[in-house]
Scaffold this motif. Structure first.
Motif, PDB file in Angstrom:
ATOM      1  N   GLU A  83       0.833  -1.204   0.000  1.00  0.00           N
ATOM      2  CA  GLU A  83       0.000   0.000   0.000  1.00  0.00           C
ATOM      3  C   GLU A  83       0.869   1.256   0.000  1.00  0.00           C
ATOM      4  O   GLU A  83       0.604   2.212  -0.737  1.00  0.00           O
ATOM      5  CB  GLU A  83      -0.916  -0.002   1.226  1.00  0.00           C
ATOM      6  CG  GLU A  83      -1.887   1.152   1.288  1.00  0.00           C
ATOM      7  CD  GLU A  83      -2.763   1.082   2.516  1.00  0.00           C
ATOM      8  OE1 GLU A  83      -3.991   1.001   2.374  1.00  0.00           O
ATOM      9  OE2 GLU A  83      -2.215   1.118   3.643  1.00  0.00           O
ATOM     10  N   MET A  90       1.666   6.902  -6.770  1.00  0.00           N
ATOM     11  CA  MET A  90       0.550   7.785  -7.125  1.00  0.00           C
ATOM     12  C   MET A  90       0.789   9.230  -6.712  1.00  0.00           C
ATOM     13  O   MET A  90       0.086  10.126  -7.171  1.00  0.00           O
ATOM     14  CB  MET A  90      -0.741   7.288  -6.468  1.00  0.00           C
ATOM     15  CG  MET A  90      -1.287   6.004  -7.062  1.00  0.00           C
ATOM     16  SD  MET A  90      -2.973   5.658  -6.457  1.00  0.00           S
ATOM     17  CE  MET A  90      -2.693   5.499  -4.702  1.00  0.00           C
ATOM     18  N   GLY A  95      -6.051  13.018  -9.060  1.00  0.00           N
ATOM     19  CA  GLY A  95      -7.007  11.981  -8.689  1.00  0.00           C
ATOM     20  C   GLY A  95      -6.468  10.943  -7.730  1.00  0.00           C
ATOM     21  O   GLY A  95      -7.189  10.008  -7.371  1.00  0.00           O
ATOM     22  N   ALA A  96      -5.225  11.096  -7.288  1.00  0.00           N
ATOM     23  CA  ALA A  96      -4.644  10.099  -6.380  1.00  0.00           C
ATOM     24  C   ALA A  96      -5.404  10.052  -5.059  1.00  0.00           C
ATOM     25  O   ALA A  96      -5.652   8.974  -4.510  1.00  0.00           O
ATOM     26  CB  ALA A  96      -3.177  10.414  -6.126  1.00  0.00           C
ATOM     27  N   ALA A  99      -8.541   7.997  -5.228  1.00  0.00           N
ATOM     28  CA  ALA A  99      -8.283   6.554  -5.191  1.00  0.00           C
ATOM     29  C   ALA A  99      -8.105   6.083  -3.752  1.00  0.00           C
ATOM     30  O   ALA A  99      -8.561   4.990  -3.385  1.00  0.00           O
ATOM     31  CB  ALA A  99      -7.044   6.229  -6.017  1.00  0.00           C
ATOM     32  N   ASP A 102     -11.556   6.033  -2.009  1.00  0.00           N
ATOM     33  CA  ASP A 102     -12.389   4.910  -2.435  1.00  0.00           C
ATOM     34  C   ASP A 102     -12.057   3.628  -1.681  1.00  0.00           C
ATOM     35  O   ASP A 102     -12.879   2.708  -1.615  1.00  0.00           O
ATOM     36  CB  ASP A 102     -12.221   4.659  -3.938  1.00  0.00           C
ATOM     37  CG  ASP A 102     -13.007   5.661  -4.772  1.00  0.00           C
ATOM     38  OD1 ASP A 102     -13.950   6.271  -4.225  1.00  0.00           O
ATOM     39  OD2 ASP A 102     -12.673   5.847  -5.956  1.00  0.00           O
ATOM     40  N   ASN A 103     -10.850   3.561  -1.129  1.00  0.00           N
ATOM     41  CA  ASN A 103     -10.412   2.351  -0.419  1.00  0.00           C
ATOM     42  C   ASN A 103     -10.239   2.593   1.073  1.00  0.00           C
ATOM     43  O   ASN A 103      -9.538   1.837   1.747  1.00  0.00           O
ATOM     44  CB  ASN A 103      -9.082   1.854  -1.010  1.00  0.00           C
ATOM     45  CG  ASN A 103      -9.231   1.365  -2.437  1.00  0.00           C
ATOM     46  OD1 ASN A 103      -9.659   0.249  -2.686  1.00  0.00           O
ATOM     47  ND2 ASN A 103      -8.878   2.211  -3.399  1.00  0.00           N
ATOM     48  N   PRO A 112     -16.095  11.947  -5.570  1.00  0.00           N
ATOM     49  CA  PRO A 112     -14.909  12.618  -6.122  1.00  0.00           C
ATOM     50  C   PRO A 112     -15.270  13.890  -6.880  1.00  0.00           C
ATOM     51  O   PRO A 112     -16.364  14.027  -7.427  1.00  0.00           O
ATOM     52  CB  PRO A 112     -14.326  11.563  -7.067  1.00  0.00           C
ATOM     53  CG  PRO A 112     -15.503  10.735  -7.465  1.00  0.00           C
ATOM     54  CD  PRO A 112     -16.434  10.713  -6.295  1.00  0.00           C
ATOM     55  N   HIS A 124     -12.447  16.681  -3.219  1.00  0.00           N
ATOM     56  CA  HIS A 124     -13.267  15.485  -3.079  1.00  0.00           C
ATOM     57  C   HIS A 124     -13.993  15.542  -1.732  1.00  0.00           C
ATOM     58  O   HIS A 124     -13.529  16.203  -0.799  1.00  0.00           O
ATOM     59  CB  HIS A 124     -12.408  14.221  -3.138  1.00  0.00           C
ATOM     60  CG  HIS A 124     -11.433  14.199  -4.269  1.00  0.00           C
ATOM     61  ND1 HIS A 124     -11.821  14.083  -5.590  1.00  0.00           N
ATOM     62  CD2 HIS A 124     -10.065  14.288  -4.275  1.00  0.00           C
ATOM     63  CE1 HIS A 124     -10.737  14.100  -6.358  1.00  0.00           C
ATOM     64  NE2 HIS A 124      -9.674  14.225  -5.582  1.00  0.00           N
TER      65      HIS A 124
END
Length: 234
Positions: A83, A90, A95-96, A99, A102-103, A112, A124
């Motif tokens: 991770e 990233m 947009g990193a 991401a 989202d997790n 977003p 976001h």
């Protein structure tokens, strides 16, 4: 049915193994010591339990337990370092942060790019038991105005819900991408599950109202700004 399930599991296992191998290769590019670290953790845990087993006269039982815990320990360490390596790759890419959000895990709803300017700075939004968290990516000086505008919008709709803001990046007052998830999970939990659901419903309703706002016919008045979502001409 049992044969079908067994065949499905057998077919799925090679896919999982390939995915693990691919993840390891990608991680090793950014983390050259990953193999040594995993070996040290696995051998260390197994060795400690095996030694305790010999001391108390149960080397087999403790050896089996040590083997299982060694596997679990290496899996956890591998996941964390993979991770971290992914976040490092990233870092700085548009947009990193989305991401990562989202997790982030269960209990959070992420939307977003709720705000963006011409310079591609973006904000976001995540909603959870900590309230509303606005996460900005881009130039720190420019995103402050985006965050301020989004906060004013939140206060009009959900004034009773706390709103936090985080700016992703390196430097004073910013949060590194790899620490974003930890920073959000450290926020105090002040909302219950039903309150989180109600907040999401109110925010969705706000988005629907803005997107359905009609545009006036004829030329656009000078200085008038489009509502977010662009509206629908009638």
């Amino acid at each position: 049915m049992a044969r079908k399930d067994t065949a499905a599991d057998t077919a799925a296992n090679p896919g999982r193994l390939k995915q693990i191998a691919l993840t390891y290769k990608m991680t090793r590019k950014a983390d050259k010591k990953i193999g040594l670290v995993l070996a040290a953790v696995g051998i260390g845990i197994f060795g400690v339990f095996l030694a305790i087993g010999f001391l108390i006269g149960h080397p087999i039982y403790l050896g089996i337990l040590g083997l299982l815990l060694a596997f679990l320990g290496t899996a956890i360490i591998f996941g964390r370092r993979a991770e971290r390596a992914a976040f490092g790759q990233m870092e700085g890419q548009p947009g990193a942060a989305a991401a990562v959000l989202d997790n982030i895990g269960r209990g959070w709803t992420t939307t977003p790019a709720v705000a963006m300017n011409r310079s591609q700075d973006v904000v976001h939004r995540a909603v959870g038991k900590a309230g509303i968290v606005l996460v900005a990516e881009g130039n720190p000086n420019r995103v402050k105005s985006l965050l301020a505008a989004e906060k004013r919008k939140m206060n009009r709709v959900v004034a009773d819900v706390p709103v936090h803001d985080l700016i992703v990046g390196t430097g004073e007052g910013r949060v590194e991408l790899k620490k974003l998830r930890t920073a959000m999970l450290k926020l105090p939990r002040v909302l219950t599950g039903p309150q989180v659901t109600a907040t999401n419903d109110r925010l969705r309703a706000m988005g629907d109202l803005m997107s359905n706002m009609p545009l006036p016919k004829g030329p656009m008045p000078k200085g008038m700004k489009l509502p977010k979502g662009g509206g629908k001409a009638r």
